[in-house]
Design a protein around this motif. Structure first.
Motif: not given
Length: 118
Positions: A30-35, A38-40, A42-47, A63-67
């Motif tokens: 929740y601190k590193t992997a999502y923030y 994943y979230l950046p 995912a935002a780019g994918m939606y855009m 991306l969660l594994q990468m985080g």
């Protein structure tokens, strides 16, 4: 009796180590992997118009594994990295942060070593 108490202590320490391991994974997720991962993306994918559940599920999994791998490396470098290269003097262990190195150490230490670490 003394044997029972000692056995209980070992079980409690084992449970503590397991809980700490789960806590570490939750912090990383929740601190590193999502923030940061994943979230950046995912935002780019939606855009970009990529809004399919399968695509986002696959990206999230990767991306969660990468985080998590990134945070483990960051924890390692905090302790062993050259400040000239990393740009910081690591203090995670001294600051009692729940770092990957502490979780790993607690899984391997003797009772005496655990007391030193705590």
């Amino acid at each position: 009796d003394g044997e029972g108490i000692d056995g209980d202590t070992e079980r409690v320490l084992c449970c503590f180590t397991l809980v700490l391991s789960f806590r570490y994974k939750a912090i990383v997720k929740y601190k590193t992997a999502y923030y940061s991962f994943y979230l950046p993306v995912a935002a780019g994918m939606y855009m970009a118009g990529i809004d399919g559940d399968d695509e986002h599920s696959s990206a999230k999994s990767i991306l969660l594994q990468m985080g998590e791998f990134f945070q483990i490396q960051d924890d390692y470098l905090d302790c062993y990295g050259d400040p000239e290269v990393t740009g910081k003097i690591g203090t995670d262990i001294e600051d009692n942060k729940c770092s990957w190195l502490v979780v790993q150490a607690l899984q391997r230490v003797s009772t005496e070593q655990r007391h030193i670490l705590e």
